[in-house]
Scaffold this motif. Structure first.
Motif, short mmCIF file in Angstrom:
data_model
loop_
_atom_site.label_atom_id
_atom_site.label_comp_id
_atom_site.label_asym_id
_atom_site.label_seq_id
_atom_site.Cartn_x
_atom_site.Cartn_y
_atom_site.Cartn_z
N GLU A 257 6.73 0.95 4.64
CA GLU A 257 5.77 0.34 5.57
C GLU A 257 5.29 1.34 6.61
OE1 GLU A 257 5.27 -3.76 8.20
OE2 GLU A 257 7.13 -3.36 7.07
N GLU A 258 6.14 2.25 7.04
CA GLU A 258 5.75 3.21 8.08
C GLU A 258 4.71 4.22 7.60
OE1 GLU A 258 9.93 4.51 6.60
OE2 GLU A 258 8.79 2.64 6.93
N ASP A 259 4.47 4.30 6.30
CA ASP A 259 3.47 5.23 5.80
C ASP A 259 2.04 4.69 5.91
OD1 ASP A 259 5.35 7.13 5.18
OD2 ASP A 259 5.58 6.48 3.10
N THR A 260 1.92 3.42 6.27
CA THR A 260 0.59 2.80 6.41
C THR A 260 0.43 2.27 7.83
OG1 THR A 260 0.57 2.15 4.07
CG2 THR A 260 -0.99 1.05 5.54
N GLN A 261 -0.66 2.66 8.47
CA GLN A 261 -0.96 2.18 9.82
C GLN A 261 -1.83 0.93 9.73
OE1 GLN A 261 -3.22 4.93 12.19
NE2 GLN A 261 -3.17 3.63 14.01
N PRO B 223 0.85 -1.20 0.00
CA PRO B 223 0.00 0.00 0.00
C PRO B 223 0.88 1.25 0.00
CG PRO B 223 0.09 -0.98 2.18
CD PRO B 223 0.78 -1.94 1.27
N TYR B 224 0.36 2.32 -0.60
CA TYR B 224 1.13 3.56 -0.67
C TYR B 224 1.13 4.27 0.68
CZ TYR B 224 2.98 7.94 -2.45
OH TYR B 224 3.75 9.06 -2.65
N SER B 225 -0.07 4.46 1.22
CA SER B 225 -0.17 5.11 2.53
C SER B 225 -1.59 4.99 3.03
CB SER B 225 0.24 6.59 2.45
OG SER B 225 -0.67 7.31 1.64
N GLY B 226 -1.79 5.31 4.33
CA GLY B 226 -3.12 5.36 4.90
C GLY B 226 -3.26 4.48 6.12
N LYS B 227 -4.47 3.96 6.33
CA LYS B 227 -4.78 3.15 7.50
C LYS B 227 -5.62 1.95 7.07
CE LYS B 227 -7.04 3.33 12.05
NZ LYS B 227 -7.75 4.20 13.02
N ILE B 228 -5.25 0.76 7.55
CA ILE B 228 -6.00 -0.46 7.27
C ILE B 228 -6.30 -1.13 8.60
CG2 ILE B 228 -6.01 -2.70 6.11
CD1 ILE B 228 -3.95 -1.52 4.13
N GLN B 229 -7.58 -1.21 8.91
CA GLN B 229 -8.02 -1.87 10.14
C GLN B 229 -8.77 -3.14 9.75
OE1 GLN B 229 -10.03 0.54 13.16
NE2 GLN B 229 -11.57 -1.07 13.39
N ALA B 230 -8.43 -4.25 10.38
CA ALA B 230 -9.09 -5.52 10.09
C ALA B 230 -9.01 -6.41 11.31
CB ALA B 230 -8.43 -6.21 8.89
N LYS B 231 -9.82 -7.47 11.34
CA LYS B 231 -9.70 -8.42 12.45
C LYS B 231 -8.31 -9.02 12.49
CE LYS B 231 -14.52 -9.65 13.23
NZ LYS B 231 -15.49 -10.76 13.34
N THR B 232 -7.84 -9.44 11.34
CA THR B 232 -6.46 -9.90 11.22
C THR B 232 -6.05 -9.80 9.76
OG1 THR B 232 -4.92 -11.72 11.71
CG2 THR B 232 -7.08 -12.33 10.86
#
Length: 285
Positions: free
Chosen positions: A270-274, A248-257
């Motif tokens: 990797e540090e650009d995406t939470q 991923p380029y950047s942003g936030k991805i929330q998931a169960k796993t």
């Protein structure tokens, strides 16, 4: 207003340039362009059996009627059109039309349908065919079932609710699309698109949501979805697991796993995406 009832029309341009006309229980048999360049038409319980029935028309209402397979390319360059309770067997219907309302429409051969149309409202549509809705602009759709690949390529300003789509390469090259409470299954969802929002949706897509600028997902589920979000800016709240996320380029991805996170392109940091894993939070609680 002149009225025809239980009439059968044949020959090319049978009612060419008609004005203020009511047609009830009529049949348009062999003969191209029977109503070309007509205005202010009300049509009900009628049969269209040959090519190009409604070209360059204005102000048309059609109810309880059928366009048969040979009514190919049936409605092009027509504006201010309302159609209700219609079966359209023919492919390539609706092209470069504006101000179109469609309700309770069955399109079993919807190849190349609704191309380059704008200001469209659709309710309770069932369609089967590839390249549905290419370059569709300013549309609202509620209650939509599609079996066909490459849908809505190049679409802009679309709002879709309660859809069920089996569609590889859906929503490519799109801009400003919001989809609510829908199920979409198909490889490579949404490539090269921007400002796409999915709310309460379930998506199954190998290598889906890649090459996207501002993909937003709220309370969505991802089934059998791997290599997702590559080269995308993303804000995703996923109420399920994700098989894998890649570059991923950047942003936030929330998931169960997330079963696998892959960064194999040095240009993607990797540090650009939470990443937020809610299943781990539940275990801690």
């Amino acid at each position: 207003m002149k009225k025809y009832e239980q009439e059968r029309f044949t020959g090319e341009r049978a009612l060419f340039q008609s004005r203020d006309l009511t047609l009830s229980y009529c049949t348009f048999a062999d003969g191209e362009s029977p109503l070309k360049e007509s205005r202010d038409l009300k049509i009900d319980h009628s049969l269209f059996q040959w090519k190009y029935p409604l070209w360059y028309c204005e102000n048309v209402e059609v109810t309880d009627s059928t366009l048969f397979e040979m009514a190919r390319a049936g409605i092009w360059y027509t504006n201010h059109l309302t159609m209700t309770d219609i079966t359209i067997q023919a492919p390539k219907t609706f092209r470069r039309c504006a101000d179109v309302t469609l309700k309770n429409i069955n399109l079993p051969h919807a190849e190349e349908t609704l191309w380059n149309c704008k200001n469209v409202r659709m309710e309770n549509i069932v369609a089967k065919g590839d390249y549905f809705g290419m370059n569709l602009t300013d549309a609202e759709i509620d209650g939509f079932t599609l079996d066909g690949n490459y849908s809505f390529d190049g679409g802009k300003n679309l709002v879709i609710r309660n859809a069920r789509m089996l569609s590889k390469d859906a929503f490519w090259n799109c801009e400003n699309v919001t989809v609510y409470d829908s199920f979409i299954s198909g490889e490579y969802f949404g490539w090269n698109s921007k400002n796409i929002t999915l709310i309460g949706c379930t998506i199954e897509s190998e290598q889906g949501m890649c090459y996207m600028d501002n993909i937003v997902m709220k309370d969505c589920k991802l089934l059998n979805t791997n290599l997702a979000f590559e080269y995308s800016t993303v804000d995703a709240k996923i109420d399920s697991k994700i098989d894998s996320v890649k570059n991923p380029y950047s942003g936030k991805i929330q998931a169960k796993t997330i079963e696998e996170v892959i960064f194999d392109n040095p240009e993607m940091r990797e540090e650009d995406t939470q990443f937020v894993l809610t299943e781990e939070e539940d275990q801690l609680d």
